[in-house]
Design an enzyme around this catalytic site. Structure first.
Site, short mmCIF file in Angstrom:
data_model
loop_
_atom_site.label_atom_id
_atom_site.label_comp_id
_atom_site.label_asym_id
_atom_site.label_seq_id
_atom_site.Cartn_x
_atom_site.Cartn_y
_atom_site.Cartn_z
N THR A 286 39.28 35.21 8.08
CA THR A 286 38.20 35.69 7.23
C THR A 286 37.98 37.18 7.48
O THR A 286 38.36 37.72 8.51
CB THR A 286 36.87 34.97 7.54
OG1 THR A 286 36.36 35.42 8.81
CG2 THR A 286 37.03 33.47 7.56
N ASP A 287 37.33 37.84 6.54
CA ASP A 287 36.77 39.15 6.83
C ASP A 287 35.55 38.93 7.73
O ASP A 287 35.17 37.79 8.01
CB ASP A 287 36.40 39.87 5.53
CG ASP A 287 36.35 41.38 5.68
OD1 ASP A 287 36.30 41.87 6.83
OD2 ASP A 287 36.36 42.09 4.66
#
Length: 573
Positions: A286-287
């Protein structure tokens, strides 16, 4: 996951490495598996904190913010020496080694590479090589780059010069080349931000952005970028907090507005589009989970495990590690994450580590390269030479008024210098915002100009500086804009000085006027009356030297704009 999938692209593990992955997974407790899902962050080489991080927290990876080379190497050594399972150590190596170590090479922002008149692909690959070489010298093994976004929207405050521009073909070609450079040096690349930022004008740090393309339009643009990166062997991809309504509604035609989710928690986007449709078999991270673009959508106790349930393998950063760890564990107990999905995620994490040979380097004691070799690589002559070429040749003369250039001390001895930066807004000033302009001013003085920095006079209508006072005192005016895009800054526009926009370019018909942007390439929106306009895409020392050489006619402008600075002419004249 089957052993066969680990032997194929992008991991390509041999039999010994597959066995290490399987045996390591088998001896892990459930708690240890869950901890592997987390990629945390460090800002320094604090021995006590890093020892505790490695021994007690036991994450799968850690991202390092920029620090001196010796400090980064020390941090990496402390963490690796105290970890049972070797760590993925990453940095945002988007423009060179300088984003990992302070002595590193800032080879060039992606948009600078795209502005080169020749050898763009070669330099994009060199960008990847320099980032990997200097990052690995510091003990890192994972590059959160390249940026695979397309700068379709000039108002976007995040993409901008971090991208290879607004042409999908160019972005695809240069993204693939950068991946090739990183991966060829033995570091894992992580292309970002899937499914693609740059369509709207929102900042994921404070609101989810939206990719508004239909599926066919996405496939022709962003789709080709991601396919090229995957074919090139990118071993990991970062998923952004970006909504892709067209794809979600293709998967679920009945999906209403309330059903749409950011990609980072959308199974339709992560598993359906990236895994199944595009066939990506590598690691998905994920970011940053601290961004409001994710956090505002769901209660945190749900969104934390939903990222893994959607198909992501690693969870980047935490608001509070203890709390987020408890949310991940609760998600497993509640069935949001199945145990099969947990094992899949951890297998990919271990497979990425094995593909980098971390298990073998750990046994051999070579996870951190020798000090002498590291210092020989970081900021070496070859890398600096490449950086100088990029800095100089990317500078783009967007508009030129006949007869104004070259700008020499003999022709224009008295310069009025107008710096445009964050001081206008009363905002907290980033170090580069004012220093770039100051370095340019000093360089102009060293070139022989008598430079006066503009200061607005007090007063309003009827009390302002007479035109003749300016035209009699100066021979030319240089505007220098140092306004860079960055997180949590929703606009990058010029804020003019009071009173009544005292520093607006109003002398373009009476004095030679040159406008230079050291960062954001779209300032023509605010100064369409300027007839000599230059984009530099960055304000490094190399850029400023190259700029002064070109202003004085010592070298020719050669850059080619990678974006439509006139924004389709809709604002202009």
């Amino acid at each position: 996951m089957s052993p066969t999938s680990l032997t194929e692209s992008p991991f390509r593990l041999d039999e010994t490495a597959v066995l290490w992955v399987e045996e390591t997974l088998a001896r892990m407790s459930e708690d240890e598996k869950i901890r592997q899902l987390f990629c945390l962050i460090t800002y320094d080489d604090d021995e006590q904190a890093l020892t505790r991080l490695a021994r007690e927290v036991k994450p799968g990876g850690v991202m390092c913010r920029p620090m001196p080379l010796d400090a980064c190497r020390r941090a990496a050594r402390i963490m690796q020496d105290n970890s049972d399972v070797p760590l993925l150590l990453s940095a945002n190596l988007e423009s060179g080694g300088a984003q990992a170590v302070t002595e590193g090479t800032a080879l060039g922002r992606p948009m600078q590479i795209a502005a080169l008149p020749r050898e763009r692909t070669a330099f994009a690959e060199r960008l990847g090589r320099v980032s990997a070489r200097e990052g690995m010298a510091a003990g890192l093994n994972w590059s959160f780059s390249p940026v695979a976004d397309i700068d379709f929207n000039w108002r976007n405050p995040i993409t901008n010069t971090r991208t290879f521009g607004s042409d999908p073909d160019t972005v695809a070609e240069l993204t693939a080349a950068c991946v090739r450079g990183i991966e060829s040096e033995g570091m894992a690349a992580c292309a970002k931000h899937f499914p693609g930022d740059g369509r709207d004008e929102r900042d994921q740090h404070i609101a989810p952005s939206v990719n508004d393309l239909d599926v066919e339009g996405w496939d022709r643009t962003y789709g080709q970028v991601w396919r090229r990166a995957i074919r090139e062997g990118v071993r990991s991809i970062m998923v952004g907090h970006i909504l892709f309504p067209a794809w979600e509604r293709r998967e679920d035609p009945g999906a209403g507005r309330e059903d749409l989710l950011p990609a980072s928690v959308s199974r339709a986007v992560v598993t359906g589009l990236l895994r199944e449709h595009l066939g990506f078999g590598g690691l998905i991270v994920t970011d940053s989970s601290t961004m409001a673009g994710l956090a505002c959508f769901l209660p945190r106790e749900r969104l934390v495990p939903m990222t893994i349930a959607a198909g992501c393998d690693m969870f980047l950063f935490t608001k509070d590690y203890t709390e987020d760890l408890s949310f991940m564990k609760s998600g497993l107990e509640a069935g949001i994450i199945t145990r099969e999905r947990l094992d899949q995620a951890v297998t990919r994490i271990l497979a990425l580590k094995a593909s980098l040979g971390l298990h073998e380097k750990q046994r051999a004691g070579t996870l951190i390269p020798p000090e002498k070799a590291a210092h020989a690589v970081v900021g070496c002559r070859e890398h600096r030479q490449w950086a100088g070429t990029v800095a100089a040749e990317a500078i783009t003369l967007v508009r030129e008024e006949t007869g104004v250039l070259p700008l020499t001390p003999e022709k224009y001895p008295r310069l009025l210098f107008v710096p445009l930066d964050d001081r206008q807004e009363g905002a907290s000033v980033m170090p580069t915002d004012t220093r770039q302009n100051e370095r340019l001013r000093c360089a102009l003085e060293e070139a022989g100009f008598r430079v006066t920095v503009f200061r607005p006079a007090p007063g309003f209508e009827g009390m302002m500086t007479p035109v003749r006072e300016v035209t009699d005192s100066f021979d030319a005016i240089i505007y220098a804009a140092s306004l860079a895009t960055r997180s949590n800054r929703t606009t990058v526009r010029i804020a003019w000085a009071p009173p009544m926009g005292a520093d607006v370019p109003v002398y373009t018909h009476t004095l030679a006027t040159v406008f230079v942007s050291l960062d954001n390439p779209y300032h023509l929106i605010d100064v369409p009356q300027v007839r000599t306009y230059i984009n530099c895409y960055a304000g490094t020392d190399d850029v400023i030297r190259g700029l002064v050489d070109r202003l004085l006619g010592r070298a020719a402008f050669s850059g080619v704009s990678p974006v439509d600075v006139e924004v389709g002419g809709k604002f202009g004249f």
